[in-house]
Design an enzyme around this catalytic site. Structure first.
Site, mmCIF file in Angstrom:
data_model
loop_
_atom_site.group_PDB
_atom_site.id
_atom_site.type_symbol
_atom_site.label_atom_id
_atom_site.label_comp_id
_atom_site.label_asym_id
_atom_site.label_seq_id
_atom_site.Cartn_x
_atom_site.Cartn_y
_atom_site.Cartn_z
ATOM 1 N N HIS A 173 -3.774 0.523 -0.507
ATOM 2 C CA HIS A 173 -3.967 1.963 -0.323
ATOM 3 C C HIS A 173 -4.978 2.467 -1.349
ATOM 4 O O HIS A 173 -4.819 2.243 -2.554
ATOM 5 C CB HIS A 173 -2.632 2.697 -0.466
ATOM 6 C CG HIS A 173 -1.749 2.492 0.718
ATOM 7 N ND1 HIS A 173 -0.382 2.407 0.630
ATOM 8 C CD2 HIS A 173 -2.055 2.357 2.039
ATOM 9 C CE1 HIS A 173 0.126 2.228 1.851
ATOM 10 N NE2 HIS A 173 -0.876 2.190 2.716
ATOM 11 N N GLU A 176 -4.262 4.600 -4.733
ATOM 12 C CA GLU A 176 -3.238 4.101 -5.653
ATOM 13 C C GLU A 176 -3.898 3.267 -6.746
ATOM 14 O O GLU A 176 -3.789 2.053 -6.797
ATOM 15 C CB GLU A 176 -2.196 3.325 -4.841
ATOM 16 C CG GLU A 176 -1.510 4.234 -3.821
ATOM 17 C CD GLU A 176 -0.640 3.513 -2.798
ATOM 18 O OE1 GLU A 176 -0.380 2.303 -2.968
ATOM 19 O OE2 GLU A 176 -0.227 4.168 -1.821
ATOM 20 N N HIS A 299 1.671 -1.270 -5.002
ATOM 21 C CA HIS A 299 1.393 0.114 -4.605
ATOM 22 C C HIS A 299 1.847 1.034 -5.730
ATOM 23 O O HIS A 299 2.378 0.611 -6.741
ATOM 24 C CB HIS A 299 2.205 0.474 -3.356
ATOM 25 C CG HIS A 299 1.767 -0.225 -2.110
ATOM 26 N ND1 HIS A 299 1.080 0.404 -1.107
ATOM 27 C CD2 HIS A 299 1.928 -1.512 -1.707
ATOM 28 C CE1 HIS A 299 0.833 -0.450 -0.127
ATOM 29 N NE2 HIS A 299 1.345 -1.628 -0.463
ATOM 30 N N GLU A 377 6.285 -0.677 -5.993
ATOM 31 C CA GLU A 377 5.734 0.662 -6.224
ATOM 32 C C GLU A 377 5.726 0.867 -7.731
ATOM 33 O O GLU A 377 6.771 0.940 -8.368
ATOM 34 C CB GLU A 377 6.604 1.740 -5.558
ATOM 35 C CG GLU A 377 6.705 1.626 -4.045
ATOM 36 C CD GLU A 377 5.497 2.186 -3.306
ATOM 37 O OE1 GLU A 377 4.600 2.793 -3.957
ATOM 38 O OE2 GLU A 377 5.439 2.016 -2.082
#
Ligand code: 0X9
Ligand code: ZN
Length: 766
Positions: A173, A176, A299, A377
């Protein structure tokens, strides 16, 4: 001290906003001057439509009735307020956070700033030049706009394709940025510590590493030159919209829940599985490397460790293995800077998401192999979200490197070893320690005669003892605890060999690491069990916490956040807690609110720097609407309270009493006659529930003490010790000596026997 390196304490942005992920439309090519992030509560569908017509970006993953976080211009904020919406400020000015991320601090360390794609590529090329023996450039493919998916292959001597492969990347992404930055940091660490750090050297030698900082280079570039919050790749969808969400474009579960067929959606899955060159290149790369055993897709944000599946709530068939390695990775992360990443399957831990990378890497059963594939994450929990300050790159990289190294180790362990007997905090010279280990089959089977215990007490070479099988994969050994005059420690590790010849150890990286237990007898100088006030005081200048949450010494009444019992063994019942609730009272009724409350120990004298201070502490901050936003600060002074040094920042929600032991000199405070401790519990984040407790404060040390026959420690060896030695001689021969009988085990063997009796009589006789 644990957060000294820019961890959660260094970070001071208002923390009232719960973590969530930016979704919703992106602000194209906009300046963000004066933009704010605010919370708004919508009560029904009608209010939601009105909100959507006023603001352009709703940050929540799931947009619906409830509390939402929105990015607003000054005009939109006015419009919101005029329309009758109440707003709560989260980030007061978005622009400086963004500007800070764009600053390239020349001269400072490379990892103290975010970097453009060109800078990242230059750095990767430089690594390949600087470390030719272990690193080569690795192209993972080409993007839609013809940019290289450039990374490195890293491994020590030997045929890499015969070693287990570890593949990780960031930047699927675009916005990010902490993903690419942390991945580059980890790449750097593997290279620069090769040959000096034994664990990194071993894992670089024994694994083939594939590391790709930026999987979506077109999108990443676009976030630098045009739209900071761009997520997808840069596919022209032909209808005026751009971008496919690459993490919805992989084939496993493609098109399912948590993905969208609408081209303007942030989770647009693309026209077909692997329609995008970036995801297709990754697929081809994984297929072509059939040694790959582990994969991570980095991420941000939310601090989560996620494993398949993303498209269904069903557990994947290997869930226990994911749970085993995943939970231990989260522990390694927390050990670095105290950040507790939550772990679990994607679907239930974050939200349904179909067509994601780790679902395919795990689920496609590539080359008929099991691949441990997860998504992490990274920081933070939503305080700055995608606009994470660059000071957090290094700590984020550090904590995740610890997890990556553990994963690289754990995926190809032949066996796993855990201790099932507890190890006491200290041992007496002459006692026998019984250690029982469980050997768990992983890639190999357990053999019943190949588990060894290695120990030493002099810092020299380790002595091997065979562990005997108790059945059920349990193995046990009786270790004579020897002389405490050497290193004063019993150091040990366990090693087992599997049916195919592979070895495994305890602790995890043994023999690179081992367990160390002090030998000697505990001497205590000072002890407060908090049954009386004994000079402890509450209140400091600047304490503003509301009266109900101030430190108080009581027999506590438990809530979800507060202990029901004190820590000291009975008959102790009292301890210090922040506010006493009532039976059945609400959890937030007497927690710390509106500022801080301070507890001071009395001043005490410490003779020298060899003494340990320990206290039992309770801390809870994971309940309520703003969890994990606060902490307890514990400090020490050696001048009666004029100057303070940090002992620890407690953010751990153990939901239990935790004993913390330290030497003041280790936090930079030499012994003096004016020692004092300070415990500050505070509530800075509104909505957060904070409860703290302190009990059992002890100043002690373990002193070397050889067997001397003085069982009742009255400094005399005489008749009153004789009854004990008689009882001690009754045990079975050659097996074990209890800590009480260790006073008589003069020859430090595994038995109190006639030899020891004669020695005792010699001493008693004199
Ligand atoms: O929604 C996502 O793609 C990820 N969260 S993010 O905010 N970084 O966009 C979660 C991905 C979970 N992993 C997979 N579905 N594979
Ligand atoms: Zn993402």
């Amino acid at each position: 001290m644990r957060f000294a390196n820019g961890g959660s304490r260094a970070f001071t942005i208002v923390v009232v906003c719960a973590g969530c992920l930016f979704f919703g439309s992106t602000i194209q090519g906009k300046q963000y001057d004066g933009y704010k992030i605010v919370q708004v509560t919508v009560n029904n569908q009608d209010e939601l439509s009105r909100l959507e017509s006023i603001v352009e970006t709703i940050m929540n993953c799931h947009i619906g009735v409830g509390t939402l976080e929105v990015v607003v211009s000054p005009e939109q904020l006015d419009a919101l307020q005029n329309a009758g919406f109440a707003t709560v400020a989260c980030v007061d000015d978005v622009a400086p956070l963004m500007a800070k991320q764009m600053v390239v601090q020349r001269g400072a360390s490379f990892h103290d700033a975010y970097h453009t794609l060109a800078e990242i590529h230059t750095q990767i090329q430089q690594f390949a030049i600087d470390y030719p023996a272990i690193a080569q450039l690795q192209s993972f493919g080409t993007s839609l706009d013809d940019r290289d998916l450039l990374g490195l292959r890293i491994t020590g001597p030997g045929d890499g394709s015969q070693k287990p492969g570890v593949f990780f990347h960031g930047g699927q992404h675009a916005r990010e940025w902490i993903g690419p930055a942390s991945v580059l940091y980890m790449m750097d660490q593997l290279l620069t510590n090769y040959g000096t750090d034994p664990l990194i050297t071993r894992l670089v030698d024994e694994r083939e590493w594939f590391i790709l900082p930026v999987m979506n280079p077109d999108g990443y570039e676009f976030t630098w030159v045009d739209t900071r919050l761009w997520r997808k790749n840069r596919r022209n969808n032909g209808d005026g919209t751009f971008g496919v969400d690459l993490n919805r474009n992989w084939a496993q579960g493609w098109g399912g829940e948590g993905s969208d067929s609408a081209t303007n959606s942030e989770i647009y899955r693309g026209p077909s599985p692997f329609s995008e060159p970036e995801s297709a290149a990754m697929r081809d790369f994984v297929w072509a490397h059939d040694n790959i055993a582990a994969y991570i897709d980095f991420h941000n944000y939310s601090e989560l460790l996620l494993w398949p599946w993303g498209n269904t709530n069903a557990l994947n068939p290997d869930n226990p293995e994911f749970q085993f390695i995943g939970s231990r990775m989260a522990e390694r992360i927390a050990d670095e800077h105290g950040h507790q990443y939550v772990y679990g399957p994607i679907y239930s831990t974050i939200y349904p998401a179909s067509g994601g990378s780790c679902d395919w890497v795990y689920g496609a059963n590539i080359n008929d192999r099991f691949i441990f594939a997860i998504a992490i994450e990274l920081r933070d929990e939503g305080q700055a979200g995608f606009l994470l300050p660059p000071e957090q790159i290094v700590p984020t990289g550090e904590e995740n490197l610890a997890a990556v190294l553990y994963m690289a180790h754990a995926v190809s362990e032949p066996l796993r070893i855990e201790l099932v007997s507890s190890i006491p905090p200290s041992l007496a010279s002459g006692e026998t320690l019984t250690v029982t280990a469980q050997v768990i089959p992983h890639l190999e089977q357990v053999v019943t005669n190949d588990v060894s215990f290695y120990y030493r007490d002099d810092g020299g070479s380790f002595t091997e003892l065979a562990m005997s099988s108790l059945g059920a994969n349990l193995f046990s050994v009786n270790v004579p605890v020897q002389d405490c005059s050497g290193t004063g420690k019993l150091e040990f590790y366990v090693e087992a060999t599997g049916n195919l010849g592979g070895t495994a150890g305890y602790p995890t990286y043994a023999p690179l690491e081992f367990v160390a237990v002090p030998i000697g007898r505990a001497q205590s100088l000072l002890k407060y069990d908090m049954e009386t006030t004994a000079g402890w005081t509450v209140g400091d200048v600047g304490d503003t916490a509301s009266a109900v949450g101030v430190w108080v010494r009581v027999d506590p009444v438990g809530t979800l956040a507060q202990p029901e019992n004190d820590y000291s063994p009975p008959p102790g019942i009292r301890c210090w807690v922040t506010g006493q609730g009532t039976v059945g009272g609400a959890i937030g009724a007497s927690d710390v609110d509106n500022g801080k409350t301070t507890l001071f120990s009395p001043v005490f004298s410490l003779p020298d720097d060899t003494w340990d201070i320990s206290y039992a502490r309770w801390y809870s901050n994971d309940q309520g609407s703003a969890p994990n936003a606060d902490q307890m600060d514990i400090s020490i002074s050696n001048d009666g309270g004029a100057v303070w040094e940090v002992v620890e920042f407690v953010a751990e929600n153990a939901n239990a009493w935790v004993v913390h032991q330290f030497k003041p000199i280790d936090v930079g405070v030499p012994a003096s006659a004016q020692m004092k401790l300070r415990f500050v519990a505070s509530d800075l984040a509104s909505g957060s529930i904070v409860e703290a407790g302190i009990d059992e404060f002890v100043v002690s040390k373990t002193e070397c003490n050889l067997p001397d026959g003085d069982a009742n420690e009255d400094d005399l060896v005489n008749l009153s010790d004789v009854t004990t030695i008689a009882a001690c001689m009754n045990g079975p021969a050659g097996t074990s000596v209890s800590s009480q009988c260790a006073y008589f085990n003069f020859d430090l063997d595994r038995d109190v026997d006639m030899d020891d009796y004669l020695e005792f009589m010699t001493r008693f006789g004199s």
